[in-house]
Design a protein around this motif. Structure first.
Motif, PDB file in Angstrom:
ATOM      1  N   GLU A  62       0.840  -1.194   0.000  1.00 44.12           N
ATOM      2  CA  GLU A  62       0.000   0.000   0.000  1.00 44.12           C
ATOM      3  C   GLU A  62       0.877   1.247   0.000  1.00 44.12           C
ATOM      4  N   PHE A  63       0.528   2.219  -0.821  1.00 45.66           N
ATOM      5  CA  PHE A  63       1.358   3.420  -0.965  1.00 45.66           C
ATOM      6  C   PHE A  63       1.426   4.218   0.336  1.00 45.66           C
ATOM      7  N   ASP A  64       0.274   4.456   0.941  1.00 40.22           N
ATOM      8  CA  ASP A  64       0.211   5.193   2.204  1.00 40.22           C
ATOM      9  C   ASP A  64      -1.085   4.820   2.903  1.00 40.22           C
ATOM     10  N   PRO A  65      -1.038   4.202   4.080  1.00 43.50           N
ATOM     11  CA  PRO A  65      -2.261   3.768   4.771  1.00 43.50           C
ATOM     12  C   PRO A  65      -3.240   4.900   5.046  1.00 43.50           C
ATOM     13  N   GLY A  66      -2.752   6.125   5.168  1.00 45.40           N
ATOM     14  CA  GLY A  66      -3.634   7.265   5.434  1.00 45.40           C
ATOM     15  C   GLY A  66      -4.488   7.663   4.252  1.00 45.40           C
ATOM     16  N   PHE A  67      -4.112   7.193   3.041  1.00 44.00           N
ATOM     17  CA  PHE A  67      -4.851   7.589   1.847  1.00 44.00           C
ATOM     18  C   PHE A  67      -6.252   6.982   1.825  1.00 44.00           C
ATOM     19  N   ASN A  68      -6.451   5.856   2.508  1.00 42.92           N
ATOM     20  CA  ASN A  68      -7.793   5.271   2.539  1.00 42.92           C
ATOM     21  C   ASN A  68      -8.776   6.216   3.208  1.00 42.92           C
ATOM     22  N   PHE A  69      -8.333   6.943   4.216  1.00 45.66           N
ATOM     23  CA  PHE A  69      -9.182   7.941   4.881  1.00 45.66           C
ATOM     24  C   PHE A  69      -9.377   9.175   4.008  1.00 45.66           C
ATOM     25  N   LEU A  70      -8.312   9.629   3.368  1.00 43.13           N
ATOM     26  CA  LEU A  70      -8.382  10.877   2.600  1.00 43.13           C
ATOM     27  C   LEU A  70      -9.146  10.743   1.289  1.00 43.13           C
ATOM     28  N   PHE A  71      -9.070   9.585   0.642  1.00 44.85           N
ATOM     29  CA  PHE A  71      -9.542   9.493  -0.737  1.00 44.85           C
ATOM     30  C   PHE A  71     -10.662   8.487  -0.967  1.00 44.85           C
ATOM     31  N   ASN A  72     -11.174   7.869   0.090  1.00 41.19           N
ATOM     32  CA  ASN A  72     -12.415   7.108  -0.004  1.00 41.19           C
ATOM     33  C   ASN A  72     -13.547   8.113  -0.167  1.00 41.19           C
ATOM     34  N   SER A  73     -14.431   7.877  -1.116  1.00 42.03           N
ATOM     35  CA  SER A  73     -15.508   8.843  -1.371  1.00 42.03           C
ATOM     36  C   SER A  73     -16.714   8.584  -0.485  1.00 42.03           C
ATOM     37  N   TYR A  74     -17.391   7.448  -0.704  1.00 38.07           N
ATOM     38  CA  TYR A  74     -18.629   7.188   0.045  1.00 38.07           C
ATOM     39  C   TYR A  74     -18.778   5.716   0.428  1.00 38.07           C
ATOM     40  N   TYR A  75     -17.705   4.946   0.378  1.00 33.40           N
ATOM     41  CA  TYR A  75     -17.782   3.510   0.640  1.00 33.40           C
ATOM     42  C   TYR A  75     -17.733   3.241   2.141  1.00 33.40           C
ATOM     43  N   GLN A  76     -18.908   3.106   2.720  1.00 33.59           N
ATOM     44  CA  GLN A  76     -19.011   2.892   4.152  1.00 33.59           C
ATOM     45  C   GLN A  76     -18.283   1.625   4.591  1.00 33.59           C
ATOM     46  N   GLY A  77     -18.338   0.598   3.749  1.00 30.69           N
ATOM     47  CA  GLY A  77     -17.738  -0.676   4.097  1.00 30.69           C
ATOM     48  C   GLY A  77     -16.222  -0.693   4.040  1.00 30.69           C
ATOM     49  N   LEU A  78     -15.605   0.390   3.576  1.00 26.60           N
ATOM     50  CA  LEU A  78     -14.152   0.431   3.440  1.00 26.60           C
ATOM     51  C   LEU A  78     -13.491   1.363   4.444  1.00 26.60           C
ATOM     52  N   GLY A  79     -14.219   1.728   5.485  1.00 25.04           N
ATOM     53  CA  GLY A  79     -13.593   2.476   6.571  1.00 25.04           C
ATOM     54  C   GLY A  79     -14.010   3.931   6.644  1.00 25.04           C
ATOM     55  N   ALA A  80     -13.420   4.615   7.635  1.00 25.51           N
ATOM     56  CA  ALA A  80     -13.719   6.033   7.873  1.00 25.51           C
ATOM     57  C   ALA A  80     -13.236   6.877   6.704  1.00 25.51           C
ATOM     58  N   ARG A  81     -13.901   8.027   6.499  1.00 24.87           N
ATOM     59  CA  ARG A  81     -13.606   8.890   5.364  1.00 24.87           C
ATOM     60  C   ARG A  81     -13.561  10.342   5.800  1.00 24.87           C
TER      61      ARG A  81
END
Length: 383
Positions: A62-81
């Motif tokens: 994974e490039f940067d674990p923090g990117f899942n929070f910053l760049f997830n749009s509306y996918y509730q099942g993929l974590g906090a956004r």
């Protein structure tokens, strides 16, 4: 086109849309319904990383674990956004980091493609590419809003305006009703909300072959229809009054003349062009003012082969609902379309911002009734 060429071409075109833009423009978010260009480019990479690479490429880093929070749009099942309204406040990663992220994802995807894909993986890869194409259109719409809010209303660098369409007298197509097929046949790509192909019944009806243009809409404005409640839904009338709406978005009146902001700059209103940037509320009111109506999506699709379409998305009189027998995508992709099937209206056709590969007559776009920053117009119908 094979999948490798398709991937490279799609990713390169996204980058071409932001060539020549300053860091300030790339970060701007003047309204909650827009997203910064920097966010679009990171989010489309996140989609490939999170839904494809992390799932299918063994040992993917994974490039940067923090990117899942910053760049997830509306996918509730993929974590906090990060909340949508805060996307323009992201100072880190900077633009260079986002480009590095895209390169990292691109290289990883190309390695995965070289290893060969299963049918499930190919379907998700195609969905990722179609998703990026949707964001190309959103990116252009957002950039138009961002640049159009600036005092000097500058043009988008490298933008190539199209010529005005030839003047057309309104022509009515008279269409027979009866049983009609509606939806995607299963050949080629189609989103889950376009399926399944099914049968519907239509009454006889007529559609205007061309879209309503700016000259038509100027008459509507100058007739005072924005100040007359009888043409509007109650909710639309409240919206007009509360938001002080006087004309389509990007129309400006100077010394009794109408001007319009386009991605080619600030120009006198081109009366022959189809009207753009109107809400469903406005489209409905215009149709009422003309003593006509908007078509349903089934009527639109039934007539599409005989229509001039593709310059503007077109409001219909159809609510965004699932077709009979609808089956949503599986796993994480199940959040892609299904959860938005409430309180929105269907648009049909395509716009000048729509990538050519997505221009098909079964495509179902959808927005809330008040939204108009997209390149949306209308055509008229009657019984």
């Amino acid at each position: 086109m094979n999948l490798v060429k398709h991937f490279k071409k799609t990713r390169a075109y996204t980058l071409s849309l932001v060539e020549g833009l300053s860091p300030e423009v790339l970060m701007a978010q003047p309204a909650e319904f827009t997203s910064p260009a920097k966010w679009h480019l990171a989010h489309t990479s996140w989609f490939f990383e999170r839904l494809i690479l992390q799932k299918f490429q063994p040992g993917y880093q994974e490039f940067d674990p923090g990117f899942n929070f910053l760049f997830n749009s509306y996918y509730q099942g993929l974590g906090a956004r990060l909340e949508r309204k805060d996307r323009g406040q992201i100072t880190s990663p900077n633009w260079e980091n986002v480009l590095t992220y895209r390169q990292h994802v691109d290289q990883s995807v190309l390695r995965l493609l070289a290893d060969g894909l299963s049918a499930e993986q190919e379907a998700l890869m195609e969905l990722g590419l179609q998703h990026e194409m949707q964001h190309q259109e959103l990116l252009l719409s957002d950039l138009k809003y961002i640049l159009g809010q600036q005092p000097f209303k500058e043009a988008l660098p490298n933008f190539k305006p199209t010529a005005s369409p030839p003047k057309r007298e309104p022509q009515w197509l008279n269409l027979e009703g009866g049983l009609s097929k509606l939806g995607h046949s299963g050949e080629g790509f189609g989103f889950d909300n376009e399926k399944p192909l099914h049968t519907t019944y239509l009454q006889d009806y007529s559609l205007q072959q061309s879209l309503v243009n700016n000259a038509d809409w100027r008459e509507f404005v100058e007739a005072g229809a924005y100040h007359d409640f009888k043409y509007w839904h109650d909710e639309g009338w409240q919206w007009v009054q509360n938001q002080k709406i006087e004309a389509p978005l990007f129309w400006f009146k100077q010394e009794d003349n109408w001007w319009e902001y386009t991605l080619g700059g600030f120009k006198p209103l081109d009366l022959e062009r189809p009207v753009a940037h109107i809400s469903y509320f406005e489209a409905f009111a215009f149709a009422q003012w003309k003593g006509l109506r908007l078509p349903t999506e089934a009527e639109w699709e039934h007539a599409a082969d005989e229509l001039n379409w593709g310059e503007r998305w077109e409001w219909t009189e159809s609510a965004y609902l699932p077709y009979p027998g609808y089956q949503r995508y599986q796993a994480e992709a199940g959040e892609y379309n299904a959860k938005f099937m409430v309180n929105q209206m269907v648009l049909r056709g395509a716009s000048i911002f729509t990538p050519p590969a997505q221009k098909r007559k079964t495509y179902r776009n959808f927005f809330h009734a008040h939204e108009r920053w997209q390149c949306i117009g209308l055509r008229l119908a009657k019984n």
